[in-house]
Every structure is written in C-alpha cells, then in structure tokens.
Design an enzyme around this catalytic site. Structure first.
Site, PDB file in Angstrom:
ATOM      1  N   LYS A  72       0.803  -1.224   0.000  1.00 27.49           N
ATOM      2  CA  LYS A  72       0.000   0.000   0.000  1.00 27.49           C
ATOM      3  C   LYS A  72       0.839   1.280   0.000  1.00 27.49           C
ATOM      4  O   LYS A  72       0.385   2.313  -0.504  1.00 27.49           O
ATOM      5  CB  LYS A  72      -0.968   0.002   1.184  1.00 27.49           C
ATOM      6  N   ASP A 109     -10.341   2.337   1.453  1.00 26.81           N
ATOM      7  CA  ASP A 109     -10.547   1.863   2.824  1.00 26.81           C
ATOM      8  C   ASP A 109     -11.213   2.938   3.680  1.00 26.81           C
ATOM      9  O   ASP A 109     -12.114   2.639   4.475  1.00 26.81           O
ATOM     10  CB  ASP A 109      -9.210   1.478   3.467  1.00 26.81           C
TER      11      ASP A 109
END
Length: 279
Positions: A72, A109
C-alpha cells in the site's frame, strides 16, 4: 477515466501472502451482476521487490489493481498520481489504469469505513476509541476524522506507536488522546470503538464488555466473530464487521475501475458470506 467497460479488461489483487483474499470473489460477483462478461479478476502473490516489474509488464487490457499488504505504501513512487484521500495516510489500496497509460492511486478503505458505519446508522459520534496503532489504525483515524466531532482516544502498546498516531492526528487535523494498552478496557465505554488489531489481540477484553455497549467496528472478518465481537453482540451492542468494510471498499474499487455505478453491494456481500462459510 477508466477505459470503456465493454472492452475485454483485466483486474487483480496483489499482495503477499494473497491466497486468503476475498477480493476475487467480490469483484467477479460484481462483474457478473453488471453484465461485464469480458472482465476478469485474478490474484497474484507480489511482494515489494517484485512490484515494479509487475507493473511494467501490464498491457493496455488492464483496468485496475487492488493492493493489500505490504504494497500500500510501496506502490506510491511507482504511480503518476494519488488522490487526496490516499495522500492523507500515505496508503494506496486501489490503482486505476487508464487507456492513456496513467497509473492513479486511491484509497477506498477510508470512505469504505465511513460507508460501512453509515449503513449501520452511524453518521456522527461525539467521541470514539481506536484499539491499535498499525496501518489500519491510520485509515480508521482518517475515517473518524470525517464523522467524530470530539476527541478520539487511541490505545497503543509502545511509545513509538504513540508518536506515530500523534503524527497522523496532526496531519489529519483531528484531536487525539493516546492511552496505554493496559487501560484498553476503558475504550469499551466509548460510543464507537474501532478494533484494528490482529486476530486474538482483543480476546482478553471480551470479559470487560459493558452491560450496555454502544457500537463496535471490528475490522477482522476471518475468523469471525472475534471473541470481543461475539460478547459485544450478546450484550446487545451493535457490531460492524470487517466483511462490511471489505465489501464497501470493494464496491468503490469496482466503480472506479469499471466506470459503472452503483456496484451491486448486496450481491457482493452475499458472495463474501458464502465464501467465508465454505472455509
């Protein structure tokens, strides 16, 4: 903008390890529901060292990538740009590959957490507590910055983690109090508790669930329920699960990669529930 959704297109989830990922189930279900018969979604075990080469080999048929740990943050220098949401926590879980060759990073997210809470009737809270201070905790802090009007207390195990969370709080311009993990039972009295720790970490807290708990958002989904979530539910509290988060963030990924909205939330959730039941 993504390439036309009628073209033969590919997408995938990358990470290491990756065999556990439910993303293929969720995305393939979405494609079927949206009538995208020529779209495929795969999974590839890719670590940080292999990521640059993987990206360089992608052809024009690729529409997007979902990223999990440890990629990420490693992906950011390899992209042409990232969204403000992704930049706020230095984490990209979605890459949209456009027909002009650009790679754009985003983070679903954070809005996925907000959407999961909203689905359970949580749109604003006065205060909140976060259990843990890892990568997921920074996303939780960013999500709470959008809905929490007062102080957020973060329970951590070390001075280094405490410093990290204070740094994220300053960056996100949100009021944070850092507390020691030894006092984590206090968190359970908050109107919203977000558990971001690995499996088993909060099990010992289950016995301390108050008689009338409010809302618990436990980001785990396998195994489920966690000991804390099970006791919370038995005590009559509201529980938002990691599967709720996973589905909502996947919905946003599908919409960004395909250009089709809304993505089929209910069908994706049912597919995820079936996949977990089969494990």
């Amino acid at each position: 903008m993504p390439a036309p959704a009628t073209d033969r297109r590919r997408a995938a989830v990358l990470g290491s390890p990756i065999a556990h990922s439910l993303s293929p189930v969720l995305h393939r279900t979405a494609y079927a529901e949206l009538g995208l018969a020529d779209w495929t979604y795969e999974s590839f075990d890719v670590d940080e060292a292999a990521l640059p080469g993987f990206l360089d080999e992608l052809g024009p048929e690729w529409a997007g990538l979902s990223l999990t740990m440890p990629l990420k943050r490693a992906v950011i220098p390899l992209l042409d740009g990232i969204s403000e949401t992704a930049a706020s926590v230095d984490a990209v879980n979605t890459v949209v590959l456009t027909d002009d060759g650009r790679r754009t990073g985003d983070n679903t997210d954070i809005p996925g957490m907000v959407a999961a809470l909203r689905e359970h009737g949580i749109e604003k809270v006065e205060t909140a507590a976060i259990l843990g201070a890892g990568a997921t905790a920074s996303s939780a802090l960013a999500a709470l910055a959008r809905i929490c009007t007062g102080e957020i207390t973060v329970y951590v195990r070390s001075a280094a983690r405490a410093a990290e969370m204070r740094g994220w709080a300053e960056r996100l311009d949100v009021g944070v109090r850092v507390a020691d993990w030894a006092d984590a039972e206090e968190a359970l009295r908050a109107p919203l508790v977000v558990a971001t720790t690995p499996a088993g970490t909060t099990d010992a807290l289950a016995a301390a669930v108050p008689e009338v708990p409010a809302t618990l958002f436990d980001v785990l989904y396998d195994p489920w329920p966690t000991a804390l979530a099970a006791r919370w539910s038995l005590s009559g509290g509201a529980v938002v699960s990691g599967l709720d988060l996973l589905v909502h963030q996947a919905v946003l990924q599908v919409e960004r990669m395909t250009g089709r909205a809304p993505a089929p939330l209910a069908a994706m959730r049912k597919a995820g529930e079936r996949a977990l039941a089969d494990r």
